[in-house]
Design an enzyme around this catalytic site. Structure first.
Site, PDB file in Angstrom:
ATOM      1  N   HIS A  42      31.393  34.946  67.584  1.00 40.06           N
ATOM      2  CA  HIS A  42      30.802  33.528  67.286  1.00 40.06           C
ATOM      3  C   HIS A  42      29.579  34.044  67.407  1.00 40.06           C
ATOM      4  O   HIS A  42      28.202  33.963  68.240  1.00 40.06           O
ATOM      5  CB  HIS A  42      30.940  32.858  68.480  1.00 40.06           C
ATOM      6  CG  HIS A  42      30.940  30.712  68.417  1.00 40.06           C
ATOM      7  ND1 HIS A  42      30.131  30.700  67.339  1.00 40.06           N
ATOM      8  CD2 HIS A  42      31.223  30.383  69.117  1.00 40.06           C
ATOM      9  CE1 HIS A  42      29.375  29.732  67.006  1.00 40.06           C
ATOM     10  NE2 HIS A  42      30.012  28.641  68.280  1.00 40.06           N
TER      11      HIS A  42
ATOM     12  N   PHE B 299      27.029  22.243  70.291  1.00 41.04           N
ATOM     13  CA  PHE B 299      26.804  21.639  71.415  1.00 41.04           C
ATOM     14  C   PHE B 299      25.498  20.250  70.978  1.00 41.04           C
ATOM     15  O   PHE B 299      24.948  20.418  70.180  1.00 41.04           O
ATOM     16  CB  PHE B 299      25.628  22.476  72.435  1.00 41.04           C
ATOM     17  CG  PHE B 299      26.449  23.354  72.854  1.00 41.04           C
ATOM     18  CD1 PHE B 299      27.354  23.276  73.153  1.00 41.04           C
ATOM     19  CD2 PHE B 299      25.548  24.955  73.693  1.00 41.04           C
ATOM     20  CE1 PHE B 299      28.400  24.670  73.803  1.00 41.04           C
ATOM     21  CE2 PHE B 299      25.981  25.121  74.723  1.00 41.04           C
ATOM     22  CZ  PHE B 299      27.723  25.339  74.245  1.00 41.04           C
TER      23      PHE B 299
ATOM     24  N   CYS C 263      25.117  25.148  66.754  1.00 42.65           N
ATOM     25  CA  CYS C 263      26.501  26.102  66.101  1.00 42.65           C
ATOM     26  C   CYS C 263      26.910  25.734  64.997  1.00 42.65           C
ATOM     27  O   CYS C 263      27.461  26.107  64.317  1.00 42.65           O
ATOM     28  CB  CYS C 263      27.876  27.065  66.383  1.00 42.65           C
ATOM     29  SG  CYS C 263      26.926  27.624  68.638  1.00 42.65           S
TER      30      CYS C 263
ATOM     31  N   HIS D 227      36.090  26.179  62.956  1.00 42.37           N
ATOM     32  CA  HIS D 227      34.817  26.183  63.900  1.00 42.37           C
ATOM     33  C   HIS D 227      35.630  27.345  64.626  1.00 42.37           C
ATOM     34  O   HIS D 227      35.147  28.403  64.801  1.00 42.37           O
ATOM     35  CB  HIS D 227      34.884  25.066  64.624  1.00 42.37           C
ATOM     36  CG  HIS D 227      33.159  25.707  65.220  1.00 42.37           C
ATOM     37  ND1 HIS D 227      32.257  26.056  64.591  1.00 42.37           N
ATOM     38  CD2 HIS D 227      33.579  24.999  66.304  1.00 42.37           C
ATOM     39  CE1 HIS D 227      31.262  26.536  65.462  1.00 42.37           C
ATOM     40  NE2 HIS D 227      31.820  25.712  66.740  1.00 42.37           N
TER      41      HIS D 227
ATOM     42  N   LYS E 230      36.119  34.006  63.346  1.00 41.36           N
ATOM     43  CA  LYS E 230      35.817  34.681  64.452  1.00 41.36           C
ATOM     44  C   LYS E 230      36.732  35.051  65.443  1.00 41.36           C
ATOM     45  O   LYS E 230      35.662  35.610  66.588  1.00 41.36           O
ATOM     46  CB  LYS E 230      35.688  33.353  65.704  1.00 41.36           C
ATOM     47  CG  LYS E 230      34.386  31.949  65.194  1.00 41.36           C
ATOM     48  CD  LYS E 230      33.792  31.069  65.608  1.00 41.36           C
ATOM     49  CE  LYS E 230      32.636  31.034  65.507  1.00 41.36           C
ATOM     50  NZ  LYS E 230      32.721  29.716  64.183  1.00 41.36           N
TER      51      LYS E 230
ATOM     52  N   GLU F 102      40.226  20.518  66.875  1.00 39.07           N
ATOM     53  CA  GLU F 102      40.311  20.462  65.869  1.00 39.07           C
ATOM     54  C   GLU F 102      41.981  20.570  65.593  1.00 39.07           C
ATOM     55  O   GLU F 102      42.026  20.203  64.640  1.00 39.07           O
ATOM     56  CB  GLU F 102      38.736  22.208  65.378  1.00 39.07           C
ATOM     57  CG  GLU F 102      39.019  22.308  64.120  1.00 39.07           C
ATOM     58  CD  GLU F 102      38.095  23.402  63.858  1.00 39.07           C
ATOM     59  OE1 GLU F 102      37.471  23.664  62.927  1.00 39.07           O
ATOM     60  OE2 GLU F 102      37.474  24.187  64.984  1.00 39.07           O
TER      61      GLU F 102
END
Length: 406
Positions: free
Chosen positions: A336, A394, A162, A302, A331, A313
């Site tokens: 996402h 990931f 991502c 993110h 998002k 985060e």
């Protein structure tokens, strides 16, 4: 000219917030979520997604062309077309040998693979399409963009889950700084809202299951967040050296002045709870830009709406940027976009610094009390000289872009 002086001269967006830059930006600034129950997922344990509204590949690309392309390539071509036009460039006249393509994608043509696997099982190997590989291979998005726009320079796809879109932009910036290209089409594209992929995410417990309120399902930094909402789409940027862009009279929307990347080296899917890797990437990006933490006025986070990512985060922002920049996660509107997320969010960050506007974080009703950050709940106005766009993925992938006003 400084090594870091790379201009963004064009933007193109195909997202659940809308087709085109202005449509997407307006929806994000309205804080209007694109999430809805998805009829294509009616037999899935999670039935919420963010689809692109009104995307008609046959109309946009022609029926024959559209049928030979996986959606992740269709989205990229449409977004690239807009970005090139926005930059005032004409592929018929540019020196294609000096034009590169660097794109990000986490999964490539997964929908094509799933469909052709069905054909294999139900009809036999003789019925599998000879276009299976050209349609599904991740590198084909860059290859097809190069074919479409006569870009004969370096051509590659970056896969950092991502973080792929942001990693691609950072790589594109380096190609320009090294004088390997004069123009780079960069960004990311993804079409992973497919039955198999969604089943996998559901089994991981990564997705929101707020079926009674799909529009409120993606809620970054909210105390009641329960997972992300999967989305599809593409974001494209045109990058040039700032001196070259100004010499040809181009509009410079913003500049990419820093890039940092790191690995958590912690877990295959979970972020390091201490945020060590992301903090490394933020600090590296600021050092690359020659900037101090106090210079940062805005962070496009993110912000996936998952319990672990958002908390990690937020802690990194608190630690590395203690002056409290205005934070948002788009998002909440778009969902996402996985491998395309970093590119789409970089484009939104460019628009933020260009227009002096921070979009709200949709669906934020109660900030997680463990987070001491300033999250935008409505559109905020102000001069944004420097902003960050954070991306994670990931495998512990982290990529951070520093974006400055023109």
């Amino acid at each position: 000219m400084a090594r870091s002086d790379i201009a963004v001269t064009g933007l193109g967006l195909v997202t659940p917030a809308g087709i085109g830059v202005e449509a997407g930006w307006d929806t994000v600034c309205e804080g209007r979520s694109a999430a809805a129950l998805d009829p294509a997922l009616r037999d899935q344990p999670v039935r919420i997604s963010c689809r692109i509204p009104g995307f008609d590949a046959e109309r946009l690309l022609g029926a024959r062309r559209a049928h030979r392309l996986d959606p992740f390539v269709q989205f990229a071509l449409v977004a690239a077309r807009e970005a090139i036009a926005d930059a005032g460039l004409d592929p018929r006249t540019w020196d294609g040998a000096r034009v590169g393509v660097v794109l990000g994608s986490a999964g490539g043509g997964s929908g094509t693979v799933e469909e052709q696997h069905r054909v294999l099982r139900e009809e036999g190997p003789g019925r599998v399409s000879p276009l299976l590989l050209p349609m599904e291979l991740p590198n084909m998005v860059a290859g097809q963009v190069a074919i479409e726009f006569a870009a004969r320079g370096p051509n590659l796809v970056v896969a950092t889950a991502c973080a792929s879109g942001a990693s691609a932009i950072g790589t594109a910036r380096d190609l320009l700084a090294l004088d390997r290209c004069d123009i780079v089409l960069t960004g990311g594209s993804e079409a992973l809202v497919t039955p198999l992929i969604m089943a996998g995410f559901a089994q991981m417990k990564a997705l929101s299951r707020r079926h009674d309120d799909p529009a409120g399902a993606s809620r970054p930094f909210d105390a009641d967040r329960d997972g992300f909402v999967a989305a599809e789409g593409a974001g494209m940027l045109i990058l040039e050296r700032t001196g070259d862009a100004r010499a040809r009279g181009a509009r410079v929307r913003a500049r990419i002045v820093g890039y940092g990347a790191s690995a958590d080296a912690h877990h295959i899917t979970a972020p390091d709870p201490d945020g060590t890797g992301l903090a490394l990437a933020v600090r590296a990006a600021l050092a690359d830009a020659g900037a101090a933490p106090d210079d940062v006025r805005h962070v496009n986070a993110h912000g996936t709406s998952t319990p672990r990512n958002d908390l990690t985060e937020a802690r990194v922002i608190q630690q590395v940027l203690p002056q409290g920049p205005s934070v948002t996660s788009t998002k909440g509107v778009t969902g996402h976009l996985m491998g395309a997320a970093g590119a789409v969010e970089a484009a939104f960050t460019v628009l933020s610094v260009e227009r002096g506007l921070v979009p709200p974080t949709a669906n934020l009703r109660r900030l997680d009390p463990r987070m001491d950050i300033e999250v935008a709940r409505s559109v905020e106005e102000g001069v944004l000289d420097l902003a960050l766009s954070n991306s994670c993925g990931f495998g512990g992938q982290n990529a951070v872009l520093v974006i400055a006003r023109a």
